[in-house]
Design a protein around this motif. Sequence first.
Motif, PDB file in Angstrom:
ATOM      1  N   ILE A   1       0.829  -1.201   0.000  1.00  0.00           N
ATOM      2  CA  ILE A   1       0.000   0.000   0.000  1.00  0.00           C
ATOM      3  C   ILE A   1       0.869   1.260   0.000  1.00  0.00           C
ATOM      4  O   ILE A   1       0.617   2.205  -0.755  1.00  0.00           O
ATOM      5  CB  ILE A   1      -0.971  -0.015   1.203  1.00  0.00           C
ATOM      6  N   SER A   2       1.941   1.245   0.821  1.00  0.00           N
ATOM      7  CA  SER A   2       2.758   2.456   0.869  1.00  0.00           C
ATOM      8  C   SER A   2       3.478   2.690  -0.453  1.00  0.00           C
ATOM      9  O   SER A   2       3.591   3.832  -0.924  1.00  0.00           O
ATOM     10  CB  SER A   2       3.757   2.384   2.035  1.00  0.00           C
ATOM     11  N   GLU A   3       3.921   1.594  -1.093  1.00  0.00           N
ATOM     12  CA  GLU A   3       4.535   1.755  -2.421  1.00  0.00           C
ATOM     13  C   GLU A   3       3.522   2.301  -3.419  1.00  0.00           C
ATOM     14  O   GLU A   3       3.830   3.168  -4.222  1.00  0.00           O
ATOM     15  CB  GLU A   3       5.064   0.403  -2.927  1.00  0.00           C
ATOM     16  N   ALA A   4       2.298   1.788  -3.345  1.00  0.00           N
ATOM     17  CA  ALA A   4       1.257   2.226  -4.265  1.00  0.00           C
ATOM     18  C   ALA A   4       0.992   3.716  -4.105  1.00  0.00           C
ATOM     19  O   ALA A   4       0.773   4.430  -5.081  1.00  0.00           O
ATOM     20  CB  ALA A   4      -0.023   1.435  -4.019  1.00  0.00           C
ATOM     21  N   ARG A   5       1.048   4.192  -2.862  1.00  0.00           N
ATOM     22  CA  ARG A   5       0.820   5.618  -2.622  1.00  0.00           C
ATOM     23  C   ARG A   5       1.914   6.469  -3.256  1.00  0.00           C
ATOM     24  O   ARG A   5       1.644   7.498  -3.866  1.00  0.00           O
ATOM     25  CB  ARG A   5       0.797   5.914  -1.105  1.00  0.00           C
ATOM     26  N   THR A   6       3.163   6.032  -3.120  1.00  0.00           N
ATOM     27  CA  THR A   6       4.260   6.842  -3.669  1.00  0.00           C
ATOM     28  C   THR A   6       4.351   6.689  -5.184  1.00  0.00           C
ATOM     29  O   THR A   6       4.636   7.650  -5.881  1.00  0.00           O
ATOM     30  CB  THR A   6       5.610   6.459  -3.021  1.00  0.00           C
ATOM     31  N   LEU A   7       4.087   5.475  -5.691  1.00  0.00           N
ATOM     32  CA  LEU A   7       4.211   5.265  -7.138  1.00  0.00           C
ATOM     33  C   LEU A   7       3.147   6.037  -7.916  1.00  0.00           C
ATOM     34  O   LEU A   7       3.425   6.626  -8.950  1.00  0.00           O
ATOM     35  CB  LEU A   7       4.095   3.774  -7.473  1.00  0.00           C
ATOM     36  N   GLY A   8       1.911   5.982  -7.424  1.00  0.00           N
ATOM     37  CA  GLY A   8       0.835   6.722  -8.076  1.00  0.00           C
ATOM     38  C   GLY A   8       0.313   6.068  -9.334  1.00  0.00           C
ATOM     39  O   GLY A   8      -0.803   6.325  -9.740  1.00  0.00           O
ATOM     40  N   ARG A   9       1.101   5.215  -9.975  1.00  0.00           N
ATOM     41  CA  ARG A   9       0.612   4.595 -11.207  1.00  0.00           C
ATOM     42  C   ARG A   9      -0.123   3.290 -10.889  1.00  0.00           C
ATOM     43  O   ARG A   9      -0.287   2.919  -9.737  1.00  0.00           O
ATOM     44  CB  ARG A   9       1.756   4.362 -12.184  1.00  0.00           C
ATOM     45  N   LYS A  10      -0.607   2.667 -11.952  1.00  0.00           N
ATOM     46  CA  LYS A  10      -1.405   1.463 -11.776  1.00  0.00           C
ATOM     47  C   LYS A  10      -0.561   0.313 -11.222  1.00  0.00           C
ATOM     48  O   LYS A  10       0.484  -0.012 -11.782  1.00  0.00           O
ATOM     49  CB  LYS A  10      -2.020   1.068 -13.110  1.00  0.00           C
ATOM     50  N   VAL A  11      -1.004  -0.280 -10.144  1.00  0.00           N
ATOM     51  CA  VAL A  11      -0.286  -1.399  -9.531  1.00  0.00           C
ATOM     52  C   VAL A  11      -1.307  -2.445  -9.084  1.00  0.00           C
ATOM     53  O   VAL A  11      -2.507  -2.237  -9.198  1.00  0.00           O
ATOM     54  CB  VAL A  11       0.519  -0.962  -8.281  1.00  0.00           C
ATOM     55  N   GLN A  12      -0.817  -3.566  -8.592  1.00  0.00           N
ATOM     56  CA  GLN A  12      -1.727  -4.469  -7.909  1.00  0.00           C
ATOM     57  C   GLN A  12      -1.227  -4.756  -6.510  1.00  0.00           C
ATOM     58  O   GLN A  12      -0.031  -4.861  -6.270  1.00  0.00           O
ATOM     59  CB  GLN A  12      -1.997  -5.735  -8.705  1.00  0.00           C
ATOM     60  N   ILE A  13      -2.176  -4.852  -5.602  1.00  0.00           N
ATOM     61  CA  ILE A  13      -1.836  -5.079  -4.204  1.00  0.00           C
ATOM     62  C   ILE A  13      -2.469  -6.387  -3.772  1.00  0.00           C
ATOM     63  O   ILE A  13      -3.649  -6.633  -4.026  1.00  0.00           O
ATOM     64  CB  ILE A  13      -2.366  -3.941  -3.304  1.00  0.00           C
ATOM     65  N   LYS A  14      -1.658  -7.210  -3.117  1.00  0.00           N
ATOM     66  CA  LYS A  14      -2.174  -8.461  -2.593  1.00  0.00           C
ATOM     67  C   LYS A  14      -2.403  -8.265  -1.102  1.00  0.00           C
ATOM     68  O   LYS A  14      -1.572  -7.679  -0.419  1.00  0.00           O
ATOM     69  CB  LYS A  14      -1.156  -9.570  -2.846  1.00  0.00           C
ATOM     70  N   GLY A  15      -3.520  -8.729  -0.640  1.00  0.00           N
ATOM     71  CA  GLY A  15      -3.793  -8.596   0.781  1.00  0.00           C
ATOM     72  C   GLY A  15      -5.042  -9.363   1.137  1.00  0.00           C
ATOM     73  O   GLY A  15      -5.374 -10.349   0.498  1.00  0.00           O
ATOM     74  N   ARG A  16      -5.714  -8.896   2.192  1.00  0.00           N
ATOM     75  CA  ARG A  16      -6.998  -9.518   2.532  1.00  0.00           C
ATOM     76  C   ARG A  16      -7.958  -8.406   2.902  1.00  0.00           C
ATOM     77  O   ARG A  16      -7.535  -7.287   3.186  1.00  0.00           O
ATOM     78  CB  ARG A  16      -6.834 -10.514   3.679  1.00  0.00           C
ATOM     79  N   TRP A  17      -9.248  -8.707   2.888  1.00  0.00           N
ATOM     80  CA  TRP A  17     -10.198  -7.652   3.217  1.00  0.00           C
ATOM     81  C   TRP A  17     -10.410  -7.612   4.715  1.00  0.00           C
ATOM     82  O   TRP A  17     -10.320  -8.612   5.406  1.00  0.00           O
ATOM     83  CB  TRP A  17     -11.496  -7.814   2.447  1.00  0.00           C
ATOM     84  N   ASP A  18     -10.653  -6.418   5.201  1.00  0.00           N
ATOM     85  CA  ASP A  18     -10.805  -6.199   6.622  1.00  0.00           C
ATOM     86  C   ASP A  18     -12.249  -6.502   7.002  1.00  0.00           C
ATOM     87  O   ASP A  18     -13.162  -5.740   6.694  1.00  0.00           O
ATOM     88  CB  ASP A  18     -10.446  -4.732   6.940  1.00  0.00           C
ATOM     89  N   ALA A  19     -12.451  -7.647   7.681  1.00  0.00           N
ATOM     90  CA  ALA A  19     -13.810  -8.071   8.008  1.00  0.00           C
ATOM     91  C   ALA A  19     -14.440  -7.167   9.072  1.00  0.00           C
ATOM     92  O   ALA A  19     -15.659  -7.075   9.175  1.00  0.00           O
ATOM     93  CB  ALA A  19     -13.792  -9.519   8.487  1.00  0.00           C
ATOM     94  N   ALA A  20     -13.591  -6.503   9.856  1.00  0.00           N
ATOM     95  CA  ALA A  20     -14.123  -5.660  10.921  1.00  0.00           C
ATOM     96  C   ALA A  20     -14.661  -4.349  10.366  1.00  0.00           C
ATOM     97  O   ALA A  20     -15.615  -3.781  10.890  1.00  0.00           O
ATOM     98  CB  ALA A  20     -13.041  -5.391  11.962  1.00  0.00           C
ATOM     99  N   ALA A  21     -14.043  -3.859   9.316  1.00  0.00           N
ATOM    100  CA  ALA A  21     -14.493  -2.595   8.744  1.00  0.00           C
ATOM    101  C   ALA A  21     -15.706  -2.846   7.855  1.00  0.00           C
ATOM    102  O   ALA A  21     -15.967  -3.969   7.446  1.00  0.00           O
ATOM    103  CB  ALA A  21     -13.372  -1.962   7.937  1.00  0.00           C
ATOM    104  N   GLU A  22     -16.433  -1.797   7.567  1.00  0.00           N
ATOM    105  CA  GLU A  22     -17.656  -1.975   6.789  1.00  0.00           C
ATOM    106  C   GLU A  22     -17.347  -2.155   5.313  1.00  0.00           C
ATOM    107  O   GLU A  22     -16.456  -1.519   4.768  1.00  0.00           O
ATOM    108  CB  GLU A  22     -18.573  -0.777   6.991  1.00  0.00           C
ATOM    109  N   SER A  23     -18.086  -3.032   4.682  1.00  0.00           N
ATOM    110  CA  SER A  23     -18.010  -3.104   3.230  1.00  0.00           C
ATOM    111  C   SER A  23     -19.420  -2.875   2.709  1.00  0.00           C
ATOM    112  O   SER A  23     -20.391  -3.278   3.338  1.00  0.00           O
ATOM    113  CB  SER A  23     -17.476  -4.462   2.775  1.00  0.00           C
ATOM    114  N   SER A  24     -19.526  -2.194   1.585  1.00  0.00           N
ATOM    115  CA  SER A  24     -20.862  -1.876   1.091  1.00  0.00           C
ATOM    116  C   SER A  24     -20.872  -1.864  -0.418  1.00  0.00           C
ATOM    117  O   SER A  24     -19.837  -1.712  -1.073  1.00  0.00           O
ATOM    118  CB  SER A  24     -21.278  -0.497   1.599  1.00  0.00           C
ATOM    119  N   TYR A  25     -22.056  -2.031  -0.945  1.00  0.00           N
ATOM    120  CA  TYR A  25     -22.213  -1.965  -2.399  1.00  0.00           C
ATOM    121  C   TYR A  25     -23.282  -0.925  -2.713  1.00  0.00           C
ATOM    122  O   TYR A  25     -24.424  -1.040  -2.286  1.00  0.00           O
ATOM    123  CB  TYR A  25     -22.597  -3.334  -2.961  1.00  0.00           C
TER     124      TYR A  25
END
Lengths: 803, 129
Positions: free
Chosen positions: B33-57
């Motif tokens: 995530i921090s690299e993505a912030r500094t790079l600014g260009r299109k990247v892909q990030i691998k991770g997991r979704w935060d089940a505690a935070a809200e997700s919505s559609y």
Amino acid sequence: MLAQLIIHLCFGTALAVAIGYWIGTIQQKEAPTAVARTLYYVLVFLVMSASAILLVAIATHNFDFTYVQAYSSRQLGPPFLYAAFYSGQEGSFLLWMLLVSIVGIAVIEYSRPRGIEAETMAFYSLVLVFLSLMLVAKNPFAYLWETFAREGTTREFIEAIKEDPTRYEGRGLNPVLQNYWIMIHPPMLFTGFAAMTAPFAFAMAGLWRRQYHDWTRLAQPWIIAAVLVLGIGITLGGLWAYETLGWGGFWAWDPVENSSLVPWLLATALLHTTLVQRRTKGLIRTNFILAIAAFGAVLYSTFLTRSGVLGDTSVHSFVEPGYFVYVLLLVFLLSFLGLGFGLLLLRWRDVSTQTVRRGMFAVSSREFLLSIGSILLLLSAAIVLLGTSYPIVAELIGKSKAAIEPQFYNELHLPLVAAMLIVNGLSLIAVWSQTPPVRLAKGIGIAGGASIVAAAAGLAFGIIPNWQAALAIVAAAIPLIINGQHILRLLRNRKPMTLGAFLSHVGLAILVIGIVQFAWTSTTTHLRLVEGVPNAAFGYTFTLLGKEQLEEHLRDREKYRYIVAVEKNGVERYAYPIVYYSDFNRRQAPFLEPGIISTLGHDVYLAPKALDVEDRSPTVTLTKGQVQRIPIDTSATIELRAFDMSRAQMSDIPGALMLGLNVRLRTTSATVDTTLYTYFHEQAFVPKKTVIGDLVFELIRIERNQSNPERSTATIRVGTVTSPPAPPRQVLVLDVSLKPMINLVWCGFVILLGGVLLSTIRAFRTHHSPSKNVQAHELQPKQSSVSPHSARESHPAQSLPRR
Amino acid sequence: MKARYLIGAIALIAALSGSVYLLSQSQVQYATISEARTLGRKVQIKGRWDAAAESSYDQNRNLFRFVLIDDQGNRIPVEYQGAKPNNFELAHSVVVRGRVEGNHFHATEILTKCPSKYEGSSPMTPRTE
């Protein structure tokens, strides 16, 4: 136990066959070859028996086998039940083995009268050795108590649950694979892979015997067959993606798709370059390289898709097969590339001593243009290979992992395919050896002029969206016209069987026009359809009429088709997008299939995205402890006191959870404590009516907050006795797209493959009667300086002496 | 003879270097995530979704929102133009492709990876708990 034994016997027999044929090859004697041949039929029998056992196990739901348990279930009926045969790694290797061994019988019958059986089969059987070794490693007949021994599964336990049909049950087939197209897709691909083995074996036998020309003629029917079958497989995959996956397209440059395209491109190039060699005696080494590379691409494709190496870059799910299989696949690939190219290097100088032809092709000759066309095909293959392998390459050279965007393939292929099409047109105007410039200029002048006029008109009338598309369409129209002329000429001469090649080129041109139009003029919009409320888009009116359940008798699923009326100019048609909850993913999320309305000019494509309900009666939403006024009678309040799960398992609806909500209702006259109930069944809430005074309550939703249960909410619908709460309306959220010219794409595929089919039939027929050995390309004005085939080549009996 | 090879080689080198250039243009790097912030260009990030935070559609805007935690434990809100992917809840890892825009990550693609035990395990193992 018998089945596992057969798999091991397959490996032993395959090894014995290979050894027999190799002894026959080296000693130049008939006896070991005869033994190997007999053993080969034993091997075919063994592989067929293993396949029959697996099929019977699947049909009788013998879930003792891990494989059967993992990919089928009692709920699955024919024909999809039988697709379980090759839905997993183990079964698909068995299918591959089965097809290669059956094709091998034809290769024996084909090579034996030509006196090259031992050498051909020596190489061919090596493939079977590797495949059977793979089966030993990934045995489809492993028992559950062997696979899950570490997890504590014992044979006694499995025996004990055998009588309980709910526990002795399989996991079933992934719902996205329950489609007719995808059902015949893997057998097609594997048949194509098997067919690719034959040209490889013929090429290797040719190298071994130092006969560098004859093999191209022998291999030709097999190469065409491979192009046909692989082509059908790839097309079916595209149809499936379009009809089932709801991507909205038929090709996504996914690694799995790409890795089946590369062998096809190489085989197609090989088809054209061997044609050149047969006519000119040139391109000898090129053809050996291509034959080895095409087979290598098949193995590389398997390595990419079966080893788990691309795990993070594809939307296809890859199963990690374990380190051993990974290494085995890599060894498989490297051994055959090493064997092929090693032998070629060994013969490299010898080839030049036997080359008949010297010097380069004249630029205006057909052979030159065919070579350029093949180079373009190879470039396409290289690009696809490069893009698909990039994640691995990046990792090998220590760069950070990366994936490739589809635009990479699209941008490079547009000019490449355009060039390919123009070269194809030119090559069919040109004649062998050298073409008079006037002929070339006249031919291209007519076709090119007509194409430019047509494309300009299309652009002017707004049919063609932009100038890039117009250029691509010009490039496609040129071969369309030129091949069309040839087809007309051949039809006049009543030679319909010779049309194959020209038809394929016409098909390719139509396909390209279709793709260009499809890609640049498809449009998509987002629609939220509330039941009964019309929505307009693209000049159509969309109305959700309701839903109906499909396949109700099957307990492992809940499958609905939503009925959407699609109306234009008073004509109403219906689209049926499908929402499918399956035990396969524990019904956590639905599998969504698009609904498609086909018209001649375009498809209307409805890809479901989400489901919702819209309440029509007033509702209140509460958290624990909260008090709210009741919407239709604000003098009354309702308080959520507690969630009541005490009767959860005591539901009177089978399979449903009964969820309760303790509430306190205060009206001006009284205070009532009661429990509202709802049934949670098949991912939906079915409320139970509660009447208090003249108010009617229905608990319609409970939303659990996983991290903080105190913040879970309940939604209650309120009505009165005289106007009871109305059921909510269904809402279907869709991506609706207009897909112009998709029929042109399918039409292109069909004509392309139809042409190849015609050529395949003709090629195999011609080889049964060697006297009629005439090629489609040779039906040109005879201005060639090279005779079609030297007598020495067309008669195997008189072939070159060894050494 | 020599000229043929020369022309061929030049054409091949030109074609290959062209495609390698395009390849470098269209590759999407894996980043944190921090690299993505500094790079600014299109990247892909691998991770997991935060089940505690809200997700919505958001159905009207066709926008799916959730919070991504990368392998280093950093968080970023993700906005995805599209519906919630199948099996999102089951996914043990999520790959998002897109770029950082302001405070959130705008994803154009989401890949979900499901736990391997979900892929092939047997429900017929005796439960130990």
